[in-house]
Design a protein around this motif. Structure first.
Motif, PDB file in Angstrom:
ATOM      1  N   ILE A 121       0.806  -1.135   0.057  1.00 49.51           N
ATOM      2  CA  ILE A 121       0.035   0.123  -0.027  1.00 49.51           C
ATOM      3  C   ILE A 121       0.774   1.213   0.053  1.00 49.51           C
ATOM      4  CG2 ILE A 121      -1.886  -1.290   1.505  1.00 49.51           C
ATOM      5  CD1 ILE A 121      -0.996   0.494   3.740  1.00 49.51           C
ATOM      6  N   THR A 122       2.221   1.138   0.147  1.00 50.07           N
ATOM      7  CA  THR A 122       3.135   2.459   0.036  1.00 50.07           C
ATOM      8  C   THR A 122       2.634   3.405  -1.071  1.00 50.07           C
ATOM      9  OG1 THR A 122       4.948   1.303   1.232  1.00 50.07           O
ATOM     10  CG2 THR A 122       5.383   3.210  -0.261  1.00 50.07           C
ATOM     11  N   PRO A 123       2.546   3.005  -2.243  1.00 51.60           N
ATOM     12  CA  PRO A 123       2.173   3.936  -3.375  1.00 51.60           C
ATOM     13  C   PRO A 123       0.838   4.836  -2.787  1.00 51.60           C
ATOM     14  CG  PRO A 123       2.894   2.030  -4.315  1.00 51.60           C
ATOM     15  CD  PRO A 123       2.542   1.678  -2.925  1.00 51.60           C
ATOM     16  N   LEU A 124      -0.056   4.120  -2.431  1.00 52.00           N
ATOM     17  CA  LEU A 124      -1.253   4.596  -2.010  1.00 52.00           C
ATOM     18  C   LEU A 124      -1.496   5.632  -1.050  1.00 52.00           C
ATOM     19  CD1 LEU A 124      -3.551   1.467  -1.931  1.00 52.00           C
ATOM     20  CD2 LEU A 124      -2.999   3.114  -3.993  1.00 52.00           C
ATOM     21  N   PRO A 127       0.399  10.286  -1.060  1.00 50.31           N
ATOM     22  CA  PRO A 127      -0.322  11.629  -0.980  1.00 50.31           C
ATOM     23  C   PRO A 127      -0.294  12.289   0.367  1.00 50.31           C
ATOM     24  CG  PRO A 127      -1.608  10.154  -2.555  1.00 50.31           C
ATOM     25  CD  PRO A 127      -0.522   9.313  -1.883  1.00 50.31           C
ATOM     26  N   LEU A 128      -0.357  11.464   1.165  1.00 46.06           N
ATOM     27  CA  LEU A 128      -0.209  11.885   2.648  1.00 46.06           C
ATOM     28  C   LEU A 128       1.054  12.712   3.225  1.00 46.06           C
ATOM     29  CD1 LEU A 128      -1.841   9.009   4.592  1.00 46.06           C
ATOM     30  CD2 LEU A 128      -3.057  11.191   3.867  1.00 46.06           C
ATOM     31  N   PHE A 129       2.037  12.562   2.502  1.00 44.41           N
ATOM     32  CA  PHE A 129       3.401  12.988   2.615  1.00 44.41           C
ATOM     33  C   PHE A 129       3.886  13.779   1.666  1.00 44.41           C
ATOM     34  CE2 PHE A 129       2.828   8.846   4.875  1.00 44.41           C
ATOM     35  CZ  PHE A 129       3.226   9.244   6.303  1.00 44.41           C
ATOM     36  N   CYS A 130       3.337  13.709   0.376  1.00 43.13           N
ATOM     37  CA  CYS A 130       3.780  14.506  -0.725  1.00 43.13           C
ATOM     38  C   CYS A 130       2.932  15.351  -1.195  1.00 43.13           C
ATOM     39  CB  CYS A 130       4.440  13.508  -1.900  1.00 43.13           C
ATOM     40  SG  CYS A 130       5.734  12.590  -1.479  1.00 43.13           S
ATOM     41  N   ARG A 143       6.947  22.444 -10.714  1.00 44.41           N
ATOM     42  CA  ARG A 143       6.353  21.812  -9.561  1.00 44.41           C
ATOM     43  C   ARG A 143       6.063  20.409  -9.579  1.00 44.41           C
ATOM     44  NH1 ARG A 143       3.464  26.878  -5.900  1.00 44.41           N
ATOM     45  NH2 ARG A 143       5.358  28.329  -6.221  1.00 44.41           N
ATOM     46  N   LEU A 144       5.185  20.352 -10.733  1.00 49.01           N
ATOM     47  CA  LEU A 144       4.848  18.778 -10.981  1.00 49.01           C
ATOM     48  C   LEU A 144       5.766  17.883 -11.138  1.00 49.01           C
ATOM     49  CD1 LEU A 144       2.448  16.869 -11.424  1.00 49.01           C
ATOM     50  CD2 LEU A 144       2.576  17.736 -14.073  1.00 49.01           C
ATOM     51  N   GLU A 145       6.873  18.170 -11.644  1.00 47.58           N
ATOM     52  CA  GLU A 145       8.207  17.157 -12.116  1.00 47.58           C
ATOM     53  C   GLU A 145       8.741  16.992 -10.636  1.00 47.58           C
ATOM     54  OE1 GLU A 145      12.350  17.160 -14.231  1.00 47.58           O
ATOM     55  OE2 GLU A 145      11.220  18.838 -14.550  1.00 47.58           O
ATOM     56  N   TYR A 146       8.816  18.165  -9.797  1.00 42.27           N
ATOM     57  CA  TYR A 146       9.547  17.711  -8.349  1.00 42.27           C
ATOM     58  C   TYR A 146       8.487  16.738  -7.569  1.00 42.27           C
ATOM     59  CZ  TYR A 146      11.539  19.094  -3.911  1.00 42.27           C
ATOM     60  OH  TYR A 146      12.144  18.931  -2.798  1.00 42.27           O
ATOM     61  N   TYR A 147       7.137  17.030  -7.725  1.00 44.81           N
ATOM     62  CA  TYR A 147       6.399  16.289  -6.875  1.00 44.81           C
ATOM     63  C   TYR A 147       6.414  14.907  -7.042  1.00 44.81           C
ATOM     64  CZ  TYR A 147       1.657  14.212  -6.036  1.00 44.81           C
ATOM     65  OH  TYR A 147       0.933  13.101  -5.866  1.00 44.81           O
ATOM     66  N   LEU A 148       6.453  14.483  -8.678  1.00 42.37           N
ATOM     67  CA  LEU A 148       6.336  13.294  -9.151  1.00 42.37           C
ATOM     68  C   LEU A 148       7.759  12.494  -8.798  1.00 42.37           C
ATOM     69  CD1 LEU A 148       5.141  13.645 -12.641  1.00 42.37           C
ATOM     70  CD2 LEU A 148       3.938  12.766 -10.678  1.00 42.37           C
ATOM     71  N   MET A 149       9.070  13.263  -8.701  1.00 44.59           N
ATOM     72  CA  MET A 149      10.338  12.812  -8.292  1.00 44.59           C
ATOM     73  C   MET A 149      10.085  12.532  -6.777  1.00 44.59           C
ATOM     74  SD  MET A 149      12.904  15.212 -10.459  1.00 44.59           S
ATOM     75  CE  MET A 149      14.293  14.436  -9.434  1.00 44.59           C
ATOM     76  N   GLU A 150       9.621  13.332  -6.262  1.00 50.50           N
ATOM     77  CA  GLU A 150       9.530  13.274  -4.601  1.00 50.50           C
ATOM     78  C   GLU A 150       8.549  11.765  -4.219  1.00 50.50           C
ATOM     79  OE1 GLU A 150       8.632  16.094  -1.068  1.00 50.50           O
ATOM     80  OE2 GLU A 150       7.025  16.294  -2.650  1.00 50.50           O
ATOM     81  N   ARG A 151       7.525  11.839  -5.049  1.00 56.23           N
ATOM     82  CA  ARG A 151       6.541  10.702  -4.650  1.00 56.23           C
ATOM     83  C   ARG A 151       7.277   9.522  -5.233  1.00 56.23           C
ATOM     84  NH1 ARG A 151       1.248  10.376  -8.285  1.00 56.23           N
ATOM     85  NH2 ARG A 151       3.097   9.316  -9.491  1.00 56.23           N
TER      86      ARG A 151
END
Length: 549
Positions: A121-124, A127-130, A143-151
């Protein structure tokens, strides 16, 4: 066959004596922990990968503290102590052995289930942390690119490190057996090896992985494996066997059923601080970049002190308090608890005062390097100053809670823990907007104060607790330590400023290390002088035990 515990049951070990031994081990582990954080700061700084690793390690680490070290200790040790107190007859030994096998089976089965579920369930839960950027925001594409890398990176690191929970749960079970048998050194030494392996893995594997955070994550798994393996020979020497039972026996054994009945409220009660840490870190990701990692750097520095003394004394005191509770020796029970509280006060208040004076140089000395620049130092310092103000209350919570668990009354720390958790959440939302990361740190300290207050309030519900004696003793000693710390802090503050200016032109080690060391020496000399003049009973007791060694 007599166990080591049974052979030594008539040898009385005082709280201070045992605490000193474990504190030395814990001191070494915390130093290695700081070196691990220095390695992390050097390789990751306070950037993207630092935040990803902080969150990823926090998730399995939270479960470790909930289901392994804390819950197993406060639920397992009192129950195991009861079995040992029944005597050495063959029937008692058999029932004790069945309890150990059933508990080991329960621990491994449940943690394996949690690890598998966590990995799936980690990928699910990412969104609580990123935080995803809002459509139409400035620089949305970046910002979207940073978010995807971070997630994606946080998810990958979390999956790598989740099996650590299984390994450390086994290590915690072994530690519970050893501590109940009066053996503290092996368990105290395993964190030294863990941190050493993480450090070594980072340096050796970083050049061969996509980023240094992956190398550190592999080191976490290897370190957890060594923590469990190292304790195994010492467990065997106690005479107790650790094997597997059927799942049915694991869930129906009277001892494990009692452990399970204690674990549920224990998780909420003793893990409030860890839950607050988790929530604070997740909210920090929404406040701004770098804040989550700065909170973790600050907490690790704070826990250097907290771990050396609070965890050590808390570990030692639980088996002793459980034994006194079984014998209904309430006078000695309260005396031991008050002594532990005073030891925490003697340590925490002066260290808080000293840390507020030297925080900038201390953080620069430990962390400033490569990716950890002046901005990282300033960000971490602001957080640390508010974190360290809660040191006393966090330490007292870890000392007082075992008094309830020793009497198998976990509901009161549970209530205090719930109040703590709710208070922290409310304060974080109130303070994080105007104060940023500093507000999150202040919220944690204030919530810890609230937890301490309610633990004392709930003592009134316990007939065995001499509440008036404990409260008076704590407050009077705290006031004494506060006044003495102020007296030592005033000259130290001015001398420290002079030292900082004098060594400013030297290299990093001298520029930061010399003011920290010399200020500590001055502060300690004044403080020890005050303790000698006032003939402080706790300091005298500690000194006496050291001389006997």
């Amino acid at each position: 066959m007599k166990t080591v515990f049974m052979e030594n049951k008539n040898k009385k070990k005082s709280l201070v004596h045992s605490g000193i031994i474990l504190s030395l081990m814990t001191f070494a582990s915390r130093i290695m922990g700081l070196i691990r954080e220095m390695t992390k700061a050097s390789f990751l700084g306070t950037g993207l990968y630092a935040d990803c690793f902080s969150v990823a390690f926090m998730i399995p680490n939270l479960f470790r503290r909930l289901f392994a070290e804390n819950a197993i200790s406060v639920a397992f040790i009192p129950t195991f102590k009861e079995y040992l107190a029944k005597g050495e007859s063959d029937d008692n030994k058999k029932s004790t052995q069945e309890f150990l096998s059933a508990t080991f089976t329960l621990v491994t089965f449940l943690t394996a289930c949690v690890v598998i579920a966590g990995i799936l369930i980690t990928p699910l839960i990412m969104p609580l942390f990123c935080k995803a950027p809002e459509a139409g925001a400035a620089d949305y594409a970046a910002r979207l690119e940073y978010y995807l890398m971070e997630r994606n990176e946080t998810s990958a690191l979390t999956r790598i490190m989740f099996p650590y929970l299984f390994l450390i749960s086994i290590a915690a079970f072994f530690q519970g057996i050893l501590n109940t048998c009066g053996i503290f050194a092996p368990s105290g030494f395993t964190p030294v090896m863990f941190n050493g392996i993480v450090i070594l893995s980072t340096y050796l594997l970083a050049p061969h992985t996509s980023n240094p955070a992956r190398a550190m994550s592999v080191g976490v798994i290897l370190g957890g494996f060594v923590q469990a393996l190292f304790q195994w020979p010492f467990v065997r020497k106690t005479g107790w066997k650790v094997g597997l039972a059927s799942i049915k026996k694991a869930f129906t054994n009277p001892g494990t059923r009692k452990v399970m009945s204690l674990i549920a409220p224990t998780i909420v009660g003793i893990a409030a601080y860890q839950l607050n840490d988790t929530v604070s870190t997740s909210i920090a990701k929404y406040v701004g970049p770098g804040i989550a990692s700065s909170l973790q750097y600050s907490l690790r520095l704070q826990e250097l002190i907290l771990g050396i003394f609070a965890v050590s004394i808390g570990t030692v005191i639980l088996p002793d308090l459980s034994g006194l509770a079984n014998k209904k020796d309430w006078s000695q029970f309260n005396t031991m608890l008050l002594q532990a509280i005073k030891i925490m006060t003697l340590i925490s208040i002066p260290i808080t005062a000293y840390s507020l004076i030297t925080g900038r140089e201390l953080i620069s000395l430990l962390y400033k390097n490569n990716q950890f620049d002046d901005n990282s130092v300033a960000m971490t310092l602001g957080v640390f100053q508010f974190h360290i103000c809660g040191l006393l209350f966090i330490a007292l919570n870890r000392i007082i809670a075992p008094a309830f668990y020793a009497q198998q009354k976990p509901k009161f720390p549970t209530y205090a823990g719930i109040i703590n958790f709710v208070s922290n959440i409310l304060l974080v939302f109130i303070l994080s907007k105007p104060m940023g990361g500093n507000g999150i740190a202040l919220a944690l300290s204030l919530a810890s104060l609230v937890n301490t207050v309610f633990l004392f309030i709930f003592m009134n519900k316990m007939e065995a607790m001499e509440v008036g004696r404990l409260v008076r003793g704590t407050l009077l000693y705290a006031v004494k330590m506060f006044l003495m710390s102020v007296v030592a802090a005033v000259p130290t503050f001015f001398v420290h400023r002079i030292l900082v200016d004098f060594f400013a032109s030297y290299g990093r080690l001298a520029a930061y290390g010399a003011p920290v060391a010399l200020s500590a020496l001055l502060f300690a000399i004044i403080g020890v002088g005050e303790l000698v003049i006032t003939r402080d009973e706790i300091a005298t007791s500690i000194l006496s035990k050291i001389r006997r060694r």
